[in-house]
Each structure stands twice: as structure tokens, then as C-alpha cells.
Design a protein around this motif. Sequence first.
Motif, mmCIF file in Angstrom:
data_model
loop_
_atom_site.group_PDB
_atom_site.id
_atom_site.type_symbol
_atom_site.label_atom_id
_atom_site.label_comp_id
_atom_site.label_asym_id
_atom_site.label_seq_id
_atom_site.Cartn_x
_atom_site.Cartn_y
_atom_site.Cartn_z
ATOM 1 N N GLY A 18 0.843 -1.201 0.000
ATOM 2 C CA GLY A 18 0.000 0.000 0.000
ATOM 3 C C GLY A 18 0.863 1.228 0.000
ATOM 4 N N GLY A 19 0.785 1.982 1.040
ATOM 5 C CA GLY A 19 1.604 3.178 1.181
ATOM 6 C C GLY A 19 0.826 4.434 0.881
ATOM 7 N N THR A 20 1.372 5.520 1.343
ATOM 8 C CA THR A 20 0.722 6.812 1.199
ATOM 9 C C THR A 20 0.625 7.244 -0.266
ATOM 10 O OG1 THR A 20 1.626 7.416 3.344
ATOM 11 C CG2 THR A 20 0.766 9.196 1.997
ATOM 12 N N ALA A 21 1.684 7.015 -1.030
ATOM 13 C CA ALA A 21 1.663 7.428 -2.436
ATOM 14 C C ALA A 21 0.579 6.695 -3.213
ATOM 15 C CB ALA A 21 3.027 7.175 -3.067
ATOM 16 N N ASN A 22 0.424 5.413 -2.957
ATOM 17 C CA ASN A 22 -0.634 4.654 -3.636
ATOM 18 C C ASN A 22 -2.015 5.112 -3.195
ATOM 19 O OD1 ASN A 22 1.135 3.133 -5.126
ATOM 20 N ND2 ASN A 22 1.192 1.460 -3.657
ATOM 21 N N PHE A 23 -2.154 5.477 -1.930
ATOM 22 C CA PHE A 23 -3.435 5.978 -1.425
ATOM 23 C C PHE A 23 -3.800 7.282 -2.119
ATOM 24 C CE2 PHE A 23 -5.638 8.663 1.769
ATOM 25 C CZ PHE A 23 -6.837 7.966 1.814
ATOM 26 N N GLY B 162 -14.692 13.950 -2.039
ATOM 27 C CA GLY B 162 -15.636 13.302 -2.944
ATOM 28 C C GLY B 162 -15.053 12.051 -3.568
ATOM 29 N N SER B 163 -13.791 12.101 -3.986
ATOM 30 C CA SER B 163 -13.127 10.918 -4.539
ATOM 31 C C SER B 163 -13.004 9.821 -3.498
ATOM 32 C CB SER B 163 -11.730 11.276 -5.055
ATOM 33 O OG SER B 163 -11.791 12.147 -6.134
ATOM 34 N N LEU B 164 -12.707 10.210 -2.273
ATOM 35 C CA LEU B 164 -12.569 9.238 -1.192
ATOM 36 C C LEU B 164 -13.903 8.563 -0.890
ATOM 37 C CD1 LEU B 164 -10.682 8.008 0.926
ATOM 38 C CD2 LEU B 164 -11.281 9.904 2.428
ATOM 39 N N VAL B 165 -14.979 9.335 -0.861
ATOM 40 C CA VAL B 165 -16.304 8.768 -0.607
ATOM 41 C C VAL B 165 -16.679 7.795 -1.723
ATOM 42 C CG1 VAL B 165 -18.772 9.349 -0.497
ATOM 43 C CG2 VAL B 165 -17.113 10.667 0.819
ATOM 44 N N ARG B 166 -16.413 8.169 -2.982
ATOM 45 C CA ARG B 166 -16.706 7.252 -4.093
ATOM 46 C C ARG B 166 -15.899 5.976 -3.983
ATOM 47 N NH1 ARG B 166 -16.910 12.016 -6.842
ATOM 48 N NH2 ARG B 166 -14.782 11.861 -7.624
ATOM 49 N N LYS B 167 -14.615 6.089 -3.591
ATOM 50 C CA LYS B 167 -13.760 4.905 -3.474
ATOM 51 C C LYS B 167 -14.248 4.003 -2.348
ATOM 52 C CE LYS B 167 -10.395 4.285 -5.548
ATOM 53 N NZ LYS B 167 -10.158 3.518 -6.784
#
Length: 97
Positions: free
Chosen positions: A18-23, A87-92
Motif C-alpha cells: 500500500g503506502g501513502t503514495a498509492n493511497f 468526494g473521490s474518497l467517498v466514491r472509493k
Amino acid sequence: MSEDTHSGPGEDVPDRPGGTANFFRAINVQRNAKAGFGIGVVLALGLLALIVSNAGSSDYPVFYYAGLAFVLATGVGLLLTMVFTVGSLVRKVRELD
């Protein structure tokens, strides 16, 4: 002397899946920042043009208004980046359910 079995700083560390960059990549932070700051700059330039065209008899120099336009562009850019990213986070999150 005994050998140290622990890895120290700078030694081979396995990559995390994972990692922060991938998040950040998954929730499109870079795209959201470009869109947010783009809208902020367009808004600030539009208001600056409107104010400068009507400020012929103003006591303040134009560069004061340019400074205010910079602050407006930065503030709106940060705010919209945050809103778009949430908004992107909620969709994900909904996509994962």
C-alpha cells in the motif's frame, strides 16, 4: 562480537503493497489539485479584471488587488482540492462496499 540481525536505516526494506503514495494516487489527489487550483486562478483573475476595470478612482495601487487575487486563488484552490478529494474518497469507499 555478535552479528546484528536487525536491519538499520538505509538497508534493504521490503516494499509495502500500500503506502501513502498509492493511497493518494487511488483518490486522485493530483488531478483534484489541478482542477481546484485551476478554478481558483480563473475565479481570481476574473474578479481582478472586474475590480481593476472599475477601480479607476481608487486610492490603492493595483498590486494590492493582485495580492488579494493571489490569496483568493490559493484559498479557493485549497478548498476545492479538499472538497474534490473528499468526494473521490467517498466514491472509493462506496466502491469497496
